[in-house]
Design a protein around this motif. Structure first.
Motif, PDB file in Angstrom:
ATOM      1  N   ASP A  35       0.813  -1.179  -0.059  1.00 58.69           N
ATOM      2  CA  ASP A  35       0.074  -0.036  -0.165  1.00 58.69           C
ATOM      3  C   ASP A  35       0.885   1.307  -0.038  1.00 58.69           C
ATOM      4  O   ASP A  35       0.661   2.259  -0.959  1.00 58.69           O
TER       5      ASP A  35
ATOM      6  N   TYR B 122     -12.338   5.175  -1.732  1.00 63.78           N
ATOM      7  CA  TYR B 122     -12.692   4.969  -0.250  1.00 63.78           C
ATOM      8  C   TYR B 122     -12.010   6.435   0.380  1.00 63.78           C
ATOM      9  O   TYR B 122     -10.806   6.762  -0.013  1.00 63.78           O
ATOM     10  N   ARG B 124      -9.953   7.154   2.299  1.00 63.16           N
ATOM     11  CA  ARG B 124      -8.632   6.489   3.239  1.00 63.16           C
ATOM     12  C   ARG B 124      -7.801   7.296   3.868  1.00 63.16           C
ATOM     13  O   ARG B 124      -7.109   7.137   5.007  1.00 63.16           O
ATOM     14  N   LEU B 129      -7.844   2.690   6.120  1.00 63.75           N
ATOM     15  CA  LEU B 129      -8.304   1.736   4.862  1.00 63.75           C
ATOM     16  C   LEU B 129      -9.497   1.018   4.939  1.00 63.75           C
ATOM     17  O   LEU B 129     -10.221   1.044   6.111  1.00 63.75           O
ATOM     18  N   PRO B 130     -10.263   0.795   3.955  1.00 68.00           N
ATOM     19  CA  PRO B 130     -11.705   0.579   3.712  1.00 68.00           C
ATOM     20  C   PRO B 130     -11.802  -0.910   4.315  1.00 68.00           C
ATOM     21  O   PRO B 130     -11.010  -1.520   4.274  1.00 68.00           O
TER      22      PRO B 130
END
Lengths: 112, 211, 91
Positions: A35, B122, B124, B129-130
């Motif tokens: 991420d 989303y 975020r 985080l979703p």
């Protein structure tokens, strides 16, 4: 939704589907790192979120159904880095072999 | 979000987590290799990766809840939030980066719910985080066609005289729902009110409830 | 398409190219109302392939559920989505 040129699998709004799943999970360190790399690559200008999405879409429906979210993300990040020329396929292959040689757990392999 | 990787170090000095000490997968090998190459090619630094993880871990629905509680107690802030969600976040001291946030408000006659049918967009940078279900085929597919049935699965049955507004996050905006302030909360301060605001109520699949 | 005022009726173009687009299939060919203009944003259809992107006006468009799903039980519920200018035809 089946995938055809004008009717793409990821474009699923309005499709018939089952109940919304209730499960949830916390993210592993390797997932958080994927991420972070995706976000940073965008901030550094070597990558765009639409480049990520394009590869995810082109990976197809089977990938969506069989791989986890961050498995798909790491694959899509890699594809974008290769296309941009950040590193070569050979560099990646050699580095993956080196990582594997470090050990059999994520901690050992990440500790290079 | 667990923070235990900061708390324990293995004998070799690596941050210990159970998820790091199971068998190594090909995807994990890819992540390690890509990260190392991106660092060597000077695209990112190791410190930037860690800082980014820490920044995401620090984001949570609590930030959104604070925003909502402020809007409930400060009408001028509510107006600013509905005009420019990102500016209202900055005013609260929340760093949402380049995210463009639109806040949509629930009332007696309108209920808003947020989805991303094309992927999993989303907010975020505000809420973290979703949840997994937000990214699921079922939620993405059905919310734009039968939102009331989806909401019903979350335990939310809306009366017929409430209009449902679905927001499909198709492009550059991200959305937060400002749930309606529950009855019987007139004496509560901002912190107590924020505790009533759930993640699901800010996605729109739930409501804020007193007690 | 560069200056659609809120309240303008628009139809989403019905074309179905195979590439990366951010206009959902279920909205193509449908008629809605501009809810607000969001300003210019880079075209994701160029960004996706690594090209320099033109900045296009982006709009939030509101659709009646009854216009999207003829069999819906709640036709006056609404669906809002962000649509880039080149996908919109003013009516």
């Amino acid at each position: 939704m089946s995938d055809s040129p004008g009717n793409r699998w990821h474009d699923m709004g309005g499709d018939v589907a089952g109940p919304v799943p209730g499960d949830d999970h916390d993210f592993a360190l390797w997932e958080k790192r994927v991420d972070a790399l995706v976000i940073l690559a965008g901030l550094k200008g070597v990558f765009t979120v639409d480049g990520l999405r394009r590869v995810l879409e082109d990976m197809g429906e089977e990938a969506f159904e069989t791989l986890t979210y961050y498995e798909r993300w790491v694959a899509a990040l890699n594809q974008n880095m290769l296309e941009t020329g950040i590193y070569s396929v050979a560099e990646l292959g050699e580095r993956m072999e080196a990582v594997r040689a470090r050990g059999t757990t994520y901690a050992e392999a990440a500790d290079g | 979000m667990p923070h235990d990787h900061h708390d324990h170090l293995s004998p070799s000095g690596h941050p210990y987590r159970p998820d790091q000490d199971t068998g190594l997968t090909d995807w994990q090998v890819m992540e390690i290799a890509i990260r190392e190459l991106m660092i060597e090619k000077e695209i990112v630094t190791a410190a930037e990766v860690q800082n980014q993880i820490d920044a995401m871990d620090a984001r949570s629905p609590a930030q959104g809840a604070a925003l909502v509680a402020r809007a409930w107690t400060d009408p001028a802030f509510r107006d600013r939030l509905l005009t420019d969600g990102s500016a209202a976040c900055a005013e609260m001291g929340f760093d949402v980066g380049p995210m463009r946030l639109i806040a949509v408000e629930n009332t007696d006659s309108i209920h808003n719910v947020v989805v991303c049918t094309l992927c999993s967009c989303y907010p975020r940078n505000l809420l973290g985080l979703p949840p997994d279900w937000y990214k699921s085929r079922a939620y993405r597919s059905r919310t734009v066609r039968e939102p009331r049935r989806v909401l019903s699965e979350f335990g939310l049955d809306l009366p017929a005289d409430v209009t449902v507004r679905v927001h499909d996050s198709t492009a550059d905006m991200r959305y937060i729902v400002v749930p309606a302030r529950p009855e019987g909360t007139s004496g509560m301060d901002e912190a107590a009110l924020a505790a009533l605001v759930t993640r699901d109520s800010m996605i729109g699949v739930g409501i804020a409830k007193a007690g | 398409m560069d200056n659609l005022a809120p309240g303008t009726s628009v139809r989403v173009r019905a074309m179905r190219p195979p590439g990366h687009v951010r206009t959902p299939g279920y909205l193509r060919g449908r008629i809605g109302i501009v809810e607000r203009a969001l300003g210019p944003f880079p075209n994701p259809e160029q960004l996706a392939y690594g090209h320099a992107a033109a900045r296009l006006p982006l709009y939030r468009v509101r659709f009646r559920m009854g216009d999207l799903w003829p069999s819906t039980e709640t036709p006056d519920d609404t669906l809002d989505a962000e649509i880039y200018a080149h996908w919109l035809e003013p009516l």
